[in-house]
Write a protein that holds these residues in place. Structure first.
Motif, PDB file in Angstrom:
ATOM      1  N   GLY A  84       1.681 -14.829   8.402  1.00 23.91           N
ATOM      2  CA  GLY A  84       0.708 -14.177   7.749  1.00 23.91           C
ATOM      3  C   GLY A  84       0.892 -14.044   6.224  1.00 23.91           C
ATOM      4  N   ASP A  85       0.218 -13.157   5.597  1.00 22.77           N
ATOM      5  CA  ASP A  85       0.397 -12.876   4.142  1.00 22.77           C
ATOM      6  C   ASP A  85      -0.238 -11.243   3.820  1.00 22.77           C
ATOM      7  OD1 ASP A  85       0.942 -12.937   1.445  1.00 22.77           O
ATOM      8  OD2 ASP A  85      -0.301 -14.844   1.093  1.00 22.77           O
ATOM      9  N   MET A  86       0.774 -10.588   3.747  1.00 22.23           N
ATOM     10  CA  MET A  86       0.615  -9.207   3.192  1.00 22.23           C
ATOM     11  C   MET A  86       0.069  -9.326   1.689  1.00 22.23           C
ATOM     12  SD  MET A  86       3.033  -6.050   3.019  1.00 22.23           S
ATOM     13  CE  MET A  86       3.503  -6.230   1.319  1.00 22.23           C
ATOM     14  N   GLY A  87      -1.465  -8.873   1.705  1.00 19.27           N
ATOM     15  CA  GLY A  87      -2.033  -8.760   0.421  1.00 19.27           C
ATOM     16  C   GLY A  87      -3.505  -8.863   0.630  1.00 19.27           C
ATOM     17  N   THR A  88      -4.124  -9.894   0.306  1.00 13.58           N
ATOM     18  CA  THR A  88      -5.390 -10.188   0.244  1.00 13.58           C
ATOM     19  C   THR A  88      -5.823  -9.602   1.691  1.00 13.58           C
ATOM     20  OG1 THR A  88      -5.467 -12.116  -0.977  1.00 13.58           O
ATOM     21  CG2 THR A  88      -7.463 -11.627   0.178  1.00 13.58           C
ATOM     22  N   GLY A  89      -6.922  -8.591   1.791  1.00 13.48           N
ATOM     23  CA  GLY A  89      -7.565  -7.916   2.732  1.00 13.48           C
ATOM     24  C   GLY A  89      -6.547  -6.950   3.674  1.00 13.48           C
ATOM     25  N   TRP A  90      -5.665  -6.531   2.726  1.00 11.56           N
ATOM     26  CA  TRP A  90      -4.815  -5.501   3.557  1.00 11.56           C
ATOM     27  C   TRP A  90      -5.046  -4.321   2.654  1.00 11.56           C
ATOM     28  CZ3 TRP A  90       0.314  -5.627   5.964  1.00 11.56           C
ATOM     29  CH2 TRP A  90       0.430  -6.668   6.875  1.00 11.56           C
ATOM     30  N   ASP A  91      -4.769  -2.975   3.110  1.00 10.02           N
ATOM     31  CA  ASP A  91      -5.192  -1.649   2.633  1.00 10.02           C
ATOM     32  C   ASP A  91      -3.465  -1.140   2.143  1.00 10.02           C
ATOM     33  OD1 ASP A  91      -7.797  -0.537   2.331  1.00 10.02           O
ATOM     34  OD2 ASP A  91      -7.741  -1.287   4.583  1.00 10.02           O
ATOM     35  N   THR A 163      -3.531  23.218   5.549  1.00 11.28           N
ATOM     36  CA  THR A 163      -4.764  22.941   6.392  1.00 11.28           C
ATOM     37  C   THR A 163      -4.908  21.612   7.263  1.00 11.28           C
ATOM     38  OG1 THR A 163      -5.929  21.244   4.840  1.00 11.28           O
ATOM     39  CG2 THR A 163      -6.219  23.864   4.467  1.00 11.28           C
ATOM     40  N   GLY A 164      -3.858  20.688   7.053  1.00  7.12           N
ATOM     41  CA  GLY A 164      -3.854  19.467   7.812  1.00  7.12           C
ATOM     42  C   GLY A 164      -4.974  18.391   7.401  1.00  7.12           C
ATOM     43  N   ARG A 165      -5.444  18.622   6.309  1.00  8.01           N
ATOM     44  CA  ARG A 165      -6.646  17.632   5.888  1.00  8.01           C
ATOM     45  C   ARG A 165      -6.128  16.950   4.565  1.00  8.01           C
ATOM     46  NH1 ARG A 165     -10.684  18.283   9.511  1.00  8.01           N
ATOM     47  NH2 ARG A 165     -11.290  20.297   9.884  1.00  8.01           N
ATOM     48  N   THR A 166      -6.536  15.681   4.652  1.00  9.36           N
ATOM     49  CA  THR A 166      -6.234  14.797   3.597  1.00  9.36           C
ATOM     50  C   THR A 166      -7.693  14.861   2.407  1.00  9.36           C
ATOM     51  OG1 THR A 166      -7.224  12.993   4.626  1.00  9.36           O
ATOM     52  CG2 THR A 166      -4.868  13.034   4.810  1.00  9.36           C
ATOM     53  N   GLU A 167      -7.341  14.653   1.241  1.00 13.63           N
ATOM     54  CA  GLU A 167      -8.389  14.313   0.298  1.00 13.63           C
ATOM     55  C   GLU A 167      -8.184  13.043  -0.263  1.00 13.63           C
ATOM     56  OE1 GLU A 167      -9.059  16.195  -4.171  1.00 13.63           O
ATOM     57  OE2 GLU A 167      -7.583  17.159  -2.887  1.00 13.63           O
ATOM     58  N   VAL A 168      -9.254  12.181  -0.613  1.00 14.53           N
ATOM     59  CA  VAL A 168      -9.305  11.112  -1.110  1.00 14.53           C
ATOM     60  C   VAL A 168      -9.199  11.329  -2.699  1.00 14.53           C
ATOM     61  CG1 VAL A 168     -10.297   8.743  -1.669  1.00 14.53           C
ATOM     62  CG2 VAL A 168     -10.393   9.967   0.795  1.00 14.53           C
ATOM     63  N   VAL A 169      -8.259  10.878  -3.274  1.00 11.42           N
ATOM     64  CA  VAL A 169      -7.936  11.247  -4.690  1.00 11.42           C
ATOM     65  C   VAL A 169      -8.280  10.118  -5.549  1.00 11.42           C
ATOM     66  CG1 VAL A 169      -6.484  11.872  -6.536  1.00 11.42           C
ATOM     67  CG2 VAL A 169      -6.282  13.195  -4.356  1.00 11.42           C
ATOM     68  N   VAL A 170      -7.963   9.013  -4.975  1.00  6.52           N
ATOM     69  CA  VAL A 170      -8.141   7.619  -5.657  1.00  6.52           C
ATOM     70  C   VAL A 170      -8.758   6.746  -4.398  1.00  6.52           C
ATOM     71  CG1 VAL A 170      -7.092   5.340  -6.519  1.00  6.52           C
ATOM     72  CG2 VAL A 170      -6.277   7.591  -7.101  1.00  6.52           C
ATOM     73  N   PRO A 171     -10.236   6.616  -4.721  1.00  4.90           N
ATOM     74  CA  PRO A 171     -10.923   6.078  -3.744  1.00  4.90           C
ATOM     75  C   PRO A 171     -10.462   4.483  -3.584  1.00  4.90           C
ATOM     76  CG  PRO A 171     -12.458   6.900  -5.283  1.00  4.90           C
ATOM     77  CD  PRO A 171     -11.040   7.103  -5.807  1.00  4.90           C
ATOM     78  N   PRO A 172     -10.453   3.790  -2.378  1.00  4.71           N
ATOM     79  CA  PRO A 172     -10.193   2.426  -2.215  1.00  4.71           C
ATOM     80  C   PRO A 172     -10.744   1.335  -3.384  1.00  4.71           C
ATOM     81  CG  PRO A 172     -10.637   3.202  -0.261  1.00  4.71           C
ATOM     82  CD  PRO A 172     -11.231   4.367  -1.254  1.00  4.71           C
ATOM     83  N   ALA A 173      -9.868   0.647  -3.811  1.00  4.12           N
ATOM     84  CA  ALA A 173     -10.337  -0.545  -5.061  1.00  4.12           C
ATOM     85  C   ALA A 173      -9.366  -1.466  -4.929  1.00  4.12           C
ATOM     86  CB  ALA A 173     -10.617   0.247  -6.446  1.00  4.12           C
ATOM     87  N   LEU A 174      -9.834  -2.761  -5.277  1.00  5.40           N
ATOM     88  CA  LEU A 174      -8.850  -3.833  -5.539  1.00  5.40           C
ATOM     89  C   LEU A 174      -7.841  -3.642  -6.420  1.00  5.40           C
ATOM     90  CD1 LEU A 174      -8.941  -6.721  -4.134  1.00  5.40           C
ATOM     91  CD2 LEU A 174     -10.149  -7.479  -6.206  1.00  5.40           C
ATOM     92  N   LEU A 175      -6.589  -3.855  -6.177  1.00 11.28           N
ATOM     93  CA  LEU A 175      -5.498  -3.749  -6.706  1.00 11.28           C
ATOM     94  C   LEU A 175      -5.464  -4.369  -8.008  1.00 11.28           C
ATOM     95  CD1 LEU A 175      -2.452  -2.382  -6.838  1.00 11.28           C
ATOM     96  CD2 LEU A 175      -1.684  -4.784  -6.126  1.00 11.28           C
ATOM     97  N   ARG A 176      -6.186  -5.628  -8.084  1.00  9.50           N
ATOM     98  CA  ARG A 176      -6.343  -6.497  -9.229  1.00  9.50           C
ATOM     99  C   ARG A 176      -7.081  -7.688  -8.875  1.00  9.50           C
ATOM    100  NH1 ARG A 176      -1.372  -5.871  -9.916  1.00  9.50           N
ATOM    101  NH2 ARG A 176      -0.530  -7.535  -8.846  1.00  9.50           N
ATOM    102  N   GLU A 177      -7.649  -8.235  -9.762  1.00  9.18           N
ATOM    103  CA  GLU A 177      -8.678  -9.614  -9.441  1.00  9.18           C
ATOM    104  C   GLU A 177      -7.760 -10.637  -9.010  1.00  9.18           C
ATOM    105  OE1 GLU A 177     -11.654  -9.949  -8.858  1.00  9.18           O
ATOM    106  OE2 GLU A 177     -11.955  -7.696  -9.149  1.00  9.18           O
ATOM    107  N   THR A 178      -6.510 -10.751  -9.668  1.00  5.73           N
ATOM    108  CA  THR A 178      -5.760 -12.109  -9.680  1.00  5.73           C
ATOM    109  C   THR A 178      -4.494 -11.615  -8.796  1.00  5.73           C
ATOM    110  OG1 THR A 178      -4.506 -11.528 -11.713  1.00  5.73           O
ATOM    111  CG2 THR A 178      -6.400 -12.949 -11.885  1.00  5.73           C
ATOM    112  N   ALA A 179      -3.950 -12.780  -8.090  1.00  4.69           N
ATOM    113  CA  ALA A 179      -2.850 -12.459  -7.382  1.00  4.69           C
ATOM    114  C   ALA A 179      -1.604 -12.565  -7.987  1.00  4.69           C
ATOM    115  CB  ALA A 179      -2.682 -13.823  -6.395  1.00  4.69           C
ATOM    116  N   GLY A 180      -0.534 -11.613  -7.827  1.00  6.42           N
ATOM    117  CA  GLY A 180       0.489 -11.536  -8.371  1.00  6.42           C
ATOM    118  C   GLY A 180       1.629 -12.476  -7.873  1.00  6.42           C
ATOM    119  N   VAL A 181       2.522 -12.831  -8.583  1.00 13.03           N
ATOM    120  CA  VAL A 181       3.588 -13.851  -8.412  1.00 13.03           C
ATOM    121  C   VAL A 181       4.454 -13.539  -7.123  1.00 13.03           C
ATOM    122  CG1 VAL A 181       3.849 -14.448 -10.798  1.00 13.03           C
ATOM    123  CG2 VAL A 181       5.375 -12.957  -9.925  1.00 13.03           C
ATOM    124  N   GLY A 182       4.361 -12.372  -6.650  1.00 14.63           N
ATOM    125  CA  GLY A 182       5.120 -12.005  -5.534  1.00 14.63           C
ATOM    126  C   GLY A 182       4.811 -12.727  -4.245  1.00 14.63           C
TER     127      GLY A 182
END
Length: 182
Positions: A84-91, A163-182
């Motif tokens: 596989g490849d952890m990255g694209t399409g992963w949260d 309270t047991g609740r979570t708050e979204v502080v940073v909404p989901p967004a693409l890490l960056r447009e270009t793939a890293g070297v990792g």
């Protein structure tokens, strides 16, 4: 009864009644969660993550440190070796929480600066005293790391231990447009 006996008996029960055979190395939800070691904040429990759903990294404060980034790079190599490849399409979810023990370490600047890999003068920017600000700092640390794959959707949550609740502080967004070297 000693702790090891209790734990191995619980494992016997798990293996007999709840063990889901056939799980794969790749998480079913294509999700990686970075969270705190605090026993009140197990991501599997507070987010309803089942065995096999997500990979979870836990450390003090659930913080993004140089060691965390190195671990993410290594995990990507593991997933690539597994086909596989952890990255694209992963949260990639950063999960902090209220009443975190790391907030009690303000009087330990040498320890904290070593943990974060920064000079003591840079510690205030890590926002150790505020989980909402800290989660934003850590998401930005991930975004600025050139060694991480750019295709992650990264988000930041804060769990309230009262309270047991979570708050979204940073909404989901693409890490960056270009793939890293990792």
């Amino acid at each position: 009864m000693d702790t090891i006996t209790v734990l191995t008996e619980r494992n016997d029960d798990f293996a007999e009644h709840r063990f889901p055979s056939g799980l794969t190395l790749m998480p079913a939800l294509k999700t990686l969660i970075i969270g705190c070691v605090d026993p009140r904040v197990d991501p599997a429990h507070v987010l309803g993550v089942a065995l096999g759903d997500a990979a979870i990294i836990r450390n003090v404060g659930g913080r993004v440190t140089p060691a965390t980034v190195a671990e993410l790079v290594m995990l990507r190599k593991v997933t690539q070796a597994g086909g596989g490849d952890m990255g694209t399409g992963w949260d990639l979810v950063v999960l902090h929480h209220t009443q975190c023990g790391i907030t009690r370490l303000g009087g330990e600047p040498a320890m904290l600066s070593a943990y974060f890999g920064v000079g003591e003068q840079e510690l205030p920017a890590k926002r150790i005293d505020d989980p909402r600000a800290a989660v934003a700092v850590d998401v930005e640390a991930l975004r600025s790391s050139p060694s991480l794959a750019g295709g992650f959707l990264v988000s930041g949550l804060v769990y309230d231990v009262a309270t047991g609740r979570t708050e979204v502080v940073v909404p989901p967004a693409l890490l960056r447009e270009t793939a890293g070297v990792g």
